[in-house]
Design a protein around this motif. Structure first.
Motif, PDB file in Angstrom:
ATOM      1  N   CYS A 439      -1.308  18.883   4.650  1.00  0.00           N
ATOM      2  CA  CYS A 439      -0.140  18.121   5.093  1.00  0.00           C
ATOM      3  C   CYS A 439       1.069  18.563   4.280  1.00  0.00           C
ATOM      4  O   CYS A 439       0.914  19.061   3.151  1.00  0.00           O
ATOM      5  CB  CYS A 439      -0.363  16.615   4.963  1.00  0.00           C
ATOM      6  SG  CYS A 439      -0.481  16.049   3.269  1.00  0.00           S
ATOM      7  N   SER A 440       2.231  18.394   4.846  1.00  0.00           N
ATOM      8  CA  SER A 440       3.461  18.826   4.183  1.00  0.00           C
ATOM      9  C   SER A 440       3.980  17.729   3.266  1.00  0.00           C
ATOM     10  O   SER A 440       3.592  16.558   3.379  1.00  0.00           O
ATOM     11  CB  SER A 440       4.523  19.166   5.223  1.00  0.00           C
ATOM     12  OG  SER A 440       4.864  18.001   5.952  1.00  0.00           O
ATOM     13  N   LYS A 441       4.859  18.104   2.373  1.00  0.00           N
ATOM     14  CA  LYS A 441       5.489  17.131   1.484  1.00  0.00           C
ATOM     15  C   LYS A 441       6.300  16.134   2.311  1.00  0.00           C
ATOM     16  O   LYS A 441       6.356  14.940   1.978  1.00  0.00           O
ATOM     17  CB  LYS A 441       6.401  17.877   0.498  1.00  0.00           C
ATOM     18  CG  LYS A 441       7.076  16.996  -0.543  1.00  0.00           C
ATOM     19  CD  LYS A 441       6.087  16.390  -1.517  1.00  0.00           C
ATOM     20  CE  LYS A 441       6.780  15.613  -2.639  1.00  0.00           C
ATOM     21  NZ  LYS A 441       7.528  16.504  -3.574  1.00  0.00           N
ATOM     22  N   GLU A 442       6.891  16.620   3.395  1.00  0.00           N
ATOM     23  CA  GLU A 442       7.680  15.745   4.263  1.00  0.00           C
ATOM     24  C   GLU A 442       6.815  14.656   4.896  1.00  0.00           C
ATOM     25  O   GLU A 442       7.236  13.494   5.029  1.00  0.00           O
ATOM     26  CB  GLU A 442       8.363  16.563   5.372  1.00  0.00           C
ATOM     27  CG  GLU A 442       9.483  17.476   4.905  1.00  0.00           C
ATOM     28  CD  GLU A 442       8.975  18.702   4.140  1.00  0.00           C
ATOM     29  OE1 GLU A 442       7.780  19.052   4.339  1.00  0.00           O
ATOM     30  OE2 GLU A 442       9.754  19.278   3.352  1.00  0.00           O
ATOM     31  N   GLU A 443       5.597  15.034   5.275  1.00  0.00           N
ATOM     32  CA  GLU A 443       4.686  14.063   5.882  1.00  0.00           C
ATOM     33  C   GLU A 443       4.264  13.010   4.876  1.00  0.00           C
ATOM     34  O   GLU A 443       4.144  11.820   5.199  1.00  0.00           O
ATOM     35  CB  GLU A 443       3.454  14.798   6.439  1.00  0.00           C
ATOM     36  CG  GLU A 443       2.524  13.930   7.275  1.00  0.00           C
ATOM     37  CD  GLU A 443       3.147  13.474   8.590  1.00  0.00           C
ATOM     38  OE1 GLU A 443       2.588  12.548   9.207  1.00  0.00           O
ATOM     39  OE2 GLU A 443       4.191  14.025   8.983  1.00  0.00           O
ATOM     40  N   ILE A 444       4.049  13.438   3.639  1.00  0.00           N
ATOM     41  CA  ILE A 444       3.695  12.493   2.574  1.00  0.00           C
ATOM     42  C   ILE A 444       4.830  11.498   2.349  1.00  0.00           C
ATOM     43  O   ILE A 444       4.607  10.289   2.241  1.00  0.00           O
ATOM     44  CB  ILE A 444       3.377  13.253   1.263  1.00  0.00           C
ATOM     45  CG1 ILE A 444       2.082  14.063   1.418  1.00  0.00           C
ATOM     46  CG2 ILE A 444       3.261  12.287   0.085  1.00  0.00           C
ATOM     47  CD1 ILE A 444       1.793  14.992   0.259  1.00  0.00           C
ATOM     48  N   ILE A 445       6.045  12.014   2.305  1.00  0.00           N
ATOM     49  CA  ILE A 445       7.214  11.149   2.092  1.00  0.00           C
ATOM     50  C   ILE A 445       7.399  10.197   3.269  1.00  0.00           C
ATOM     51  O   ILE A 445       7.710   9.006   3.083  1.00  0.00           O
ATOM     52  CB  ILE A 445       8.482  12.009   1.879  1.00  0.00           C
ATOM     53  CG1 ILE A 445       8.373  12.788   0.564  1.00  0.00           C
ATOM     54  CG2 ILE A 445       9.735  11.143   1.898  1.00  0.00           C
ATOM     55  CD1 ILE A 445       9.480  13.799   0.352  1.00  0.00           C
ATOM     56  N   ILE A 485      -2.014   2.253   1.636  1.00  0.00           N
ATOM     57  CA  ILE A 485      -1.592   2.169   3.037  1.00  0.00           C
ATOM     58  C   ILE A 485      -1.062   3.526   3.504  1.00  0.00           C
ATOM     59  O   ILE A 485      -1.383   3.996   4.607  1.00  0.00           O
ATOM     60  CB  ILE A 485      -0.528   1.064   3.218  1.00  0.00           C
ATOM     61  CG1 ILE A 485      -1.159  -0.309   3.007  1.00  0.00           C
ATOM     62  CG2 ILE A 485       0.106   1.152   4.615  1.00  0.00           C
ATOM     63  CD1 ILE A 485      -0.150  -1.450   2.951  1.00  0.00           C
ATOM     64  N   ALA A 486      -0.250   4.168   2.667  1.00  0.00           N
ATOM     65  CA  ALA A 486       0.279   5.498   3.011  1.00  0.00           C
ATOM     66  C   ALA A 486      -0.881   6.486   3.183  1.00  0.00           C
ATOM     67  O   ALA A 486      -0.853   7.342   4.086  1.00  0.00           O
ATOM     68  CB  ALA A 486       1.226   5.983   1.917  1.00  0.00           C
ATOM     69  N   ARG A 487      -1.910   6.384   2.348  1.00  0.00           N
ATOM     70  CA  ARG A 487      -3.077   7.267   2.450  1.00  0.00           C
ATOM     71  C   ARG A 487      -3.798   7.081   3.782  1.00  0.00           C
ATOM     72  O   ARG A 487      -4.305   8.036   4.370  1.00  0.00           O
ATOM     73  CB  ARG A 487      -4.031   6.973   1.286  1.00  0.00           C
ATOM     74  CG  ARG A 487      -5.283   7.820   1.267  1.00  0.00           C
ATOM     75  CD  ARG A 487      -6.064   7.615  -0.019  1.00  0.00           C
ATOM     76  NE  ARG A 487      -6.505   6.231  -0.178  1.00  0.00           N
ATOM     77  CZ  ARG A 487      -6.986   5.733  -1.329  1.00  0.00           C
ATOM     78  NH1 ARG A 487      -7.055   6.490  -2.409  1.00  0.00           N
ATOM     79  NH2 ARG A 487      -7.378   4.478  -1.402  1.00  0.00           N
ATOM     80  N   ALA A 488      -3.836   5.841   4.265  1.00  0.00           N
ATOM     81  CA  ALA A 488      -4.468   5.577   5.560  1.00  0.00           C
ATOM     82  C   ALA A 488      -3.606   6.067   6.718  1.00  0.00           C
ATOM     83  O   ALA A 488      -4.111   6.630   7.695  1.00  0.00           O
ATOM     84  CB  ALA A 488      -4.743   4.081   5.707  1.00  0.00           C
ATOM     85  N   LEU A 489      -2.291   5.904   6.595  1.00  0.00           N
ATOM     86  CA  LEU A 489      -1.385   6.266   7.690  1.00  0.00           C
ATOM     87  C   LEU A 489      -1.267   7.764   7.890  1.00  0.00           C
ATOM     88  O   LEU A 489      -1.046   8.236   9.014  1.00  0.00           O
ATOM     89  CB  LEU A 489       0.002   5.675   7.428  1.00  0.00           C
ATOM     90  CG  LEU A 489       0.133   4.155   7.509  1.00  0.00           C
ATOM     91  CD1 LEU A 489       1.536   3.717   7.116  1.00  0.00           C
ATOM     92  CD2 LEU A 489      -0.190   3.670   8.923  1.00  0.00           C
TER      93      LEU A 489
END
Length: 582
Positions: A439-445, A485-489
């Motif tokens: 995944c990209s850094k943008e997706e993580i953000i 939550i971010a990890r799940a999304l």
């Protein structure tokens, strides 16, 4: 040795390493056995006054050449045998770890972490010692013993050989008895170490609780008791070896005494030469190590066997939740979920966590689940993820029975946030990206912003590269929940399950997160389990759980109009909020 059968695949793949290693080892032994012959001839020539300067140089070259040969071949057998045992250690640890991760959740409720850690460290090391140094010593003991005895009998005197070896049968019998006791005591050592490891792990994990309850001294005392137990069990082993090795040396000394007495007489009467006597003593000296090695080998093999038995016990365990032979790979889950008369009891429990539970959830809708502690809310998520299988009834996704769909297929498309919000000891970015391959850094953000944790993260000195302490100890409860939550999304799940995942955030943050989730998950199915009504009030449907059953269901307004359990919970929480504001 039957316990080592589980490793036959490894032995087959690496048989040539062991075979060549043993060949190099035997060459070292042959070279060692040449030294007494060099000494025999040197001594005989010296006694006969026929030794010249050239002979001295020649014998010196022999000794140096033999020394170089021993060093070279010893290097080779270490690489081939000891190196292969290290490879065994590597593969066995990988195999054990991989197997442990595949076992069902229930296995970990009945086995302590400290005990499993002992298996992955001490036990595997004991197996390596048995199948590395143990093989070396066993080969040495057998080959040197046989050849040395043969050379003593054929080149010196068979009567002297028999007398020198008289203590050996008694020694072998005693070693066998020692071996059985060693096995029992080593198991006791390993078990005590497992208990100690578990105590240490538990205290480190609960260090905040220990400090907050001022229980440092109490836990130190408990640790001292466990540590004393480990010490006592190790001392029992030490005492055994304290008797064992001096006994072997004493029996060896008896052999030397016989040789000096009877062999000296043979030299005096001219039955053997002084060179024969010196060579015989050298051969007998070579036998002392195999005598010692026999005891050491038995000890190492007994330890390795005991440890392999413990490891085999784990490897023989089978996961309780597995894919059925005809399980399908449901790659594109829509999110229609149905529980049909599902009943479930947790292992070792007599009470139903769910009783005749029936619920239909349409894809793309959100459902809130509320109820008292122990009412069965978390069990819904547990069974949906197939961490356990239902005892009765059928759970289906998109019309397919859950046990007919591959586990990986189900779990990879469900985003789950549990009550503990467990984080790994790595960076925040890696924690968020845990469930995806790339995944990209943008997706993580992007997902961090949906979870309302982005502003917190960028406030850290290292931002998304901030290293999270063990179990996320460096973060607040709310930050851990939102990162989870971010990890799940980031998985872009077709089904999102939040199990009391907003309990540590304030109501304003909770409202913003739920609003963002509604937009992000509008085409997915959401199951929101909570204790606070504010978390679930906007769900398309709400169910109220009590004693494993649905006692109410409907929208927020409908349930308030019923004026039953949901209404009672709502009134209590309103009162709590009013008291908190005052």
């Amino acid at each position: 040795m039957s316990h080592f059968k589980a490793l036959k695949g490894f032995f087959f793949r690496n048989k040539w390493y062991y075979i060549l290693g043993i060949i190099w080892l035997l060459l070292v032994d042959v070279l060692q056995l040449l030294i007494p012959e060099v000494l025999r001839r040197f001594t005989d020539q010296l006694q006969a006054n026929t030794l010249s300067n050239e002979d001295i140089i020649r014998y010196g070259i022999y000794i140096i050449s033999i020394g170089f040969g021993i060093a070279f071949f010893r290097f080779l057998w270490r690489i081939y045998i000891i190196g292969t045992s290290r490879k065994l250690e590597y593969e066995l640890r990988n195999k054990l770890f991989g197997h442990l991760l595949k076992l069902s959740t229930n296995y970990y409720t009945n086995h302590k972490t400290g005990d499993l850690m002992a298996h992955a460290t001490n036990d595997i090391n004991a197996v390596r010692m048995a199948l590395g140094p143990g093989i070396v010593m066993m080969t040495d003991a057998i080959f040197i013993t046989l050849i040395a005895i043969t050379m003593m009998a054929t080149t010196t005197d068979w009567r002297l050989t028999i007398l020198a070896l008289l203590p050996l049968p008694f020694l072998a019998f005693t070693i066998g008895k020692f071996g059985k006791v060693i096995n029992v005591r080593f198991k006791a050592v390993q078990e005590s170490f497992s208990s100690l490891t578990d105590t240490v792990q538990e205290n480190f994990s609960g260090i905040r609780v220990i400090k907050s309850f001022v229980q440092e001294d109490s836990e130190i005392k408990k640790f001292s008791v466990k540590n004393q137990h480990v010490y006592d069990k190790n001392m029992a082993m030490v005492k055994l070896f304290g008797m064992f090795f001096p006994f072997v040396q004493f029996m060896s000394a008896l052999s030397f005494l016989i040789v000096v007495g009877y062999g000296g007489t043979l030299v005096i009467y001219g039955d053997i030469s002084l060179g024969d006597f010196i060579a015989f003593e050298a051969y007998l000296a070579l036998l002392v190590w195999p005598m010692m090695a026999i005891g050491w080998v038995i000890n190492v093999l007994q330890r390795g066997s005991a440890s392999m038995e413990r490891i085999n016990t784990i490897l023989d365990e089978q996961p309780e939740v597995v894919d059925q032979p005809d399980a399908i790979d449901h790659k594109d889950i829509k999110g229609d979920i149905e529980f049909n008369n599902v009943s479930f009891k947790y292992p070792n429990s007599n009470e139903d966590a769910l009783k005749n539970f029936t619920l239909s959830i349409s894809s793309g809708t959100s459902i809130g689940v509320i109820g008292k502690t122990g009412s069965g809310k978390t069990t819904i998520a547990t069974l949906l993820l197939r961490l356990f299988d239902a005892n009765e009834g059928i759970i289906s996704i998109d019309g397919n029975a859950l046990n007919k769909v591959q586990l990986r297929s189900i779990r990879s498309q469900i985003g789950y946030v549990d009550q503990d919000s467990f984080l790994f000891s790595t960076t925040i970015a890696e924690n968020i990206a845990f469930g995806v391959d790339e995944c990209s850094k943008e997706e993580i953000i992007r997902t961090a912003k949906i979870a309302e944790v982005h502003d917190n993260i960028v406030g850290f000195p290292d931002g998304y590269e901030t290293f999270v302490g063990e179990r996320g100890v460096t973060l607040s409860g709310g930050q851990k929940q939102r990162i989870s939550i971010a990890r799940a999304l980031i998985k872009k799940p077709k089904i999102l399950v939040l199990d009391d995942a907003l309990s540590a955030v304030d109501t304003d943050t909770e409202e913003r997160i739920l609003s963002s989730l509604k937009d992000a998950m509008k085409e997915s199915t959401s199951i929101i389990i909570a204790h606070r009504i504010s978390t679930i009030k906007d769900s398309d449907k709400i169910i109220v759980m009590d004693n494993g059953e649905i006692v109410e269901e409907g929208t927020h307004n409908e349930l308030l109009e019923n004026r039953k359990l949901y209404f009672e919970i709502y009134q209590k929480q309103l009162l709590e909020e009013k008291i908190a504001q005052d």
